[in-house]
Design an enzyme around this catalytic site. Structure first.
Site, mmCIF file in Angstrom:
data_model
loop_
_atom_site.group_PDB
_atom_site.id
_atom_site.type_symbol
_atom_site.label_atom_id
_atom_site.label_comp_id
_atom_site.label_asym_id
_atom_site.label_seq_id
_atom_site.Cartn_x
_atom_site.Cartn_y
_atom_site.Cartn_z
ATOM 1 N N LYS A 236 0.846 -1.197 0.000
ATOM 2 C CA LYS A 236 0.000 0.000 0.000
ATOM 3 C C LYS A 236 0.881 1.246 0.000
ATOM 4 O O LYS A 236 1.962 1.251 0.592
ATOM 5 C CB LYS A 236 -0.897 0.014 1.245
ATOM 6 C CG LYS A 236 -1.961 -1.057 1.271
ATOM 7 C CD LYS A 236 -2.795 -0.968 2.545
ATOM 8 C CE LYS A 236 -3.817 -2.076 2.615
ATOM 9 N NZ LYS A 236 -4.875 -1.942 1.595
ATOM 10 N N ARG B 148 -10.579 -11.290 -0.285
ATOM 11 C CA ARG B 148 -11.428 -12.228 -1.029
ATOM 12 C C ARG B 148 -10.826 -13.627 -1.055
ATOM 13 O O ARG B 148 -11.548 -14.616 -1.212
ATOM 14 C CB ARG B 148 -11.676 -11.696 -2.438
ATOM 15 C CG ARG B 148 -10.462 -11.577 -3.323
ATOM 16 C CD ARG B 148 -10.682 -10.638 -4.509
ATOM 17 N NE ARG B 148 -10.754 -9.242 -4.058
ATOM 18 C CZ ARG B 148 -10.972 -8.216 -4.871
ATOM 19 N NH1 ARG B 148 -11.141 -8.422 -6.170
ATOM 20 N NH2 ARG B 148 -11.011 -6.994 -4.388
#
Length: 525
Positions: free
Chosen positions: A299, A373
């Site tokens: 990130k 996910r």
């Protein structure tokens, strides 16, 4: 936690640090709301005029403090804004009362007792005031965050529910110690049940808030699992914890792939509540990334600081199962906590790697920051093997959902239109903001992969929907499924408002508990 009592005493006669009254925004100035008649009388019927002189308008969230008039046992009157005066014969809706009560509780931080003389017309309005007041009284006990390095659950003792402990930070005086509900009926079974429900519900929401607010060095996957095991023993729940060896043996490639870059290995926790008379079974799956660096797809600066909150979905699922047990709901409820820490290292999953998921499907990892996910997919597949009536997963899954719906609303996606509508109605009933989102079939092609069954990324536009489409691929045929993307409301980086604190909010717990209550009544939508 803050105590809740029901009081038949007059607002004027009740001894407290402050008496809380409601004030609404009328056409000609502030209007004192029902419930404050005794207080208004003490001011000679001129409380509204006094408040107007002090600048009060009755706008939602507004707080005005003034010295009490003679005849009141409390030394202070706290007037909280309710917004516009409701239309004729219409009372204040539950969420308005929750937010007003929460605002008042925050304003009374550090006080011993607040007498809440807000408009209570029935059991439902009493429940709303009770929930809001208790939710607003929350503070995180930072004295538990005393540093250290979490290994194998050894720091699990650092995560505690707030129980009126004075915060070591002098700027925070701790929560309001007691909420006295004026107009409550302690001998009425319905009022008593509403108070007990509010207490149990909020204590579990605060459990989730505490977990979310705990620094990641004090809450790794093993620590979180230890918290679940401890709570299960206390409340008579069954747990199963799969460590890294069991996950490898079972073929949980998604959870292992996300967690393999960290020194703190992943866990999959099954925590189950059963009722002998239950007719419905629900499976709840929570994303539990205890810290998300993004992995190799690191990130950018400015996006890492709050990533301890990336386990908010698992915290919500955990809290919901315990709440259901405490409330004795006639439903079977199984929570799956998919726990991992997503870190970059020499052993981390690389972009372009292919993972073999639980159940046999393969996934090409195009972005290691789309990790939630992957852990959810394993857990959803495993949950489906038990053939529940419905599966609902909860996750801080995508920044795209925040862009679409903002910081206070979560998205709802399902494989059943009626269930999507039902979940939206349930969230609204519980007082949480949500919005039904589609799963467009044309976006499915975007997650095709030349080297695996599917990829973990697709089209950039509609990224939140793509994530839902990915998860749908792992839902067993014939099972009703819902996905709640709580990325926006799960962690409040702005200032507190209403009953919502800064930091972890416990988003989705109220919705999930209300879903479980409906399932207990045989209704899943």
């Amino acid at each position: 936690m803050t105590a809740l009592t029901l009081s038949t005493s007059s607002a004027a006669a009740l001894r407290a640090d402050a008496v809380v009254v409601g004030v609404a925004k009328g056409a000609k100035g502030p209007v004192v709301a029902a419930g404050a008649e005794a207080v208004d009388k003490a001011f000679g019927g001129k409380l509204a005029a006094v408040l107007e002189t002090l600048g009060a308008t009755g706008a939602e969230g507004e707080v005005t403090k003034l010295p009490a008039a003679s005849g009141l046992k409390a030394p202070v009157v706290l007037a909280v804004g309710l917004g516009d005066v409701p239309a004729k014969d219409d009372g204040y809706d539950a969420e308005t009362l929750r937010r007003a009560a929460g605002t008042a509780s925050r304003a009374l931080s550090g006080s011993k007792k607040g007498a809440f003389a807000l408009p209570i017309e029935d059991v439902a309005s009493a429940a709303a005031v009770a929930e809001g007041a208790l939710l607003g009284a929350y503070t995180y006990d930072k004295s538990n965050g005393n540093g250290g390095n979490a290994k194998d659950g050894k720091n699990a003792k650092n995560v505690k529910n707030v129980k009126n402990v004075k915060d070591t930070d002098k700027k925070n005086n701790g929560p309001l110690a007691e909420v006295a509900l004026v107009g409550g009926k302690p001998r009425d079974k319905a009022y008593k049940a509403a108070a007990e429900r509010a207490t149990a519900l909020v204590e579990e929401i605060n459990r989730a808030r505490d977990l979310i607010n705990t620094p990641s060095n004090l809450l790794n996957p093993a620590d979180f699992a230890a918290e679940a095991v401890a709570a299960a023993k206390e409340h008579g729940l069954k747990t199963e914890v799969l460590d890294e060896k069991a996950l490898k043996k079972g073929g949980y490639g998604g959870i292992l792939g996300v967690g393999q870059g960290s020194e703190a290995p992943p866990r999959l926790v099954r925590i189950a509540y059963t009722h002998p008379k239950a007719e419905k079974t629900l499976a709840l799956v929570g994303k539990g990334i205890t810290y998300d660096s993004g992995g190799i797809s690191l990130k950018p600066a400015g996006h890492n600081e709050t990533m301890k909150c990336d386990m908010s979905g698992a915290a919500a699922v955990f809290a919901t199962v315990v709440a259901a047990a405490r409330l004795g709901l006639r439903v079977n409820l199984t929570g799956w906590l998919a726990l991992a820490e997503n870190m970059p290292s020499g052993s981390a999953t690389r972009p372009g790697d292919v993972l073999s998921m639980y159940g046999g499907k393969t996934v090409e990892v195009l972005n290691t920051d789309a990790e939630g996910r992957l852990v959810l997919a394993d857990a959803i597949t495993r949950a489906g093997e038990e053939k529940p009536d419905a599966i609902v997963d909860v996750a801080t899954l995508t920044g795209a959902m925040v862009l679409a719906l903002g910081n206070r609303t979560f998205g709802i996606m399902t494989n059943d239109e009626a269930f999507r509508t039902s979940l939206h109605e349930i969230a609204e009933e519980a007082g949480e903001q949500s919005w039904p989102m589609p799963l467009p079939t044309h976006l499915r092609k975007g997650i095709d992969s030349p080297v695996a069954d599917l990829a973990n990324m697709g089209e950039r536009m509609g990224g939140g929907l793509v994530a839902g489409i990915f998860l749908k691929e792992f839902v067993a045929d014939g099972i009703t499924w819902g996905h709640l993307d709580i990325a926006g409301p799960a962690f409040n980086e702005a200032g507190p408002f209403g009953y919502t604190p800064k930091g972890g909010t416990g988003a989705a717990v109220r919705t999930l508990v209300r879903l479980a209550e409906r399932a207990a009544d045989g209704d899943l939508g």
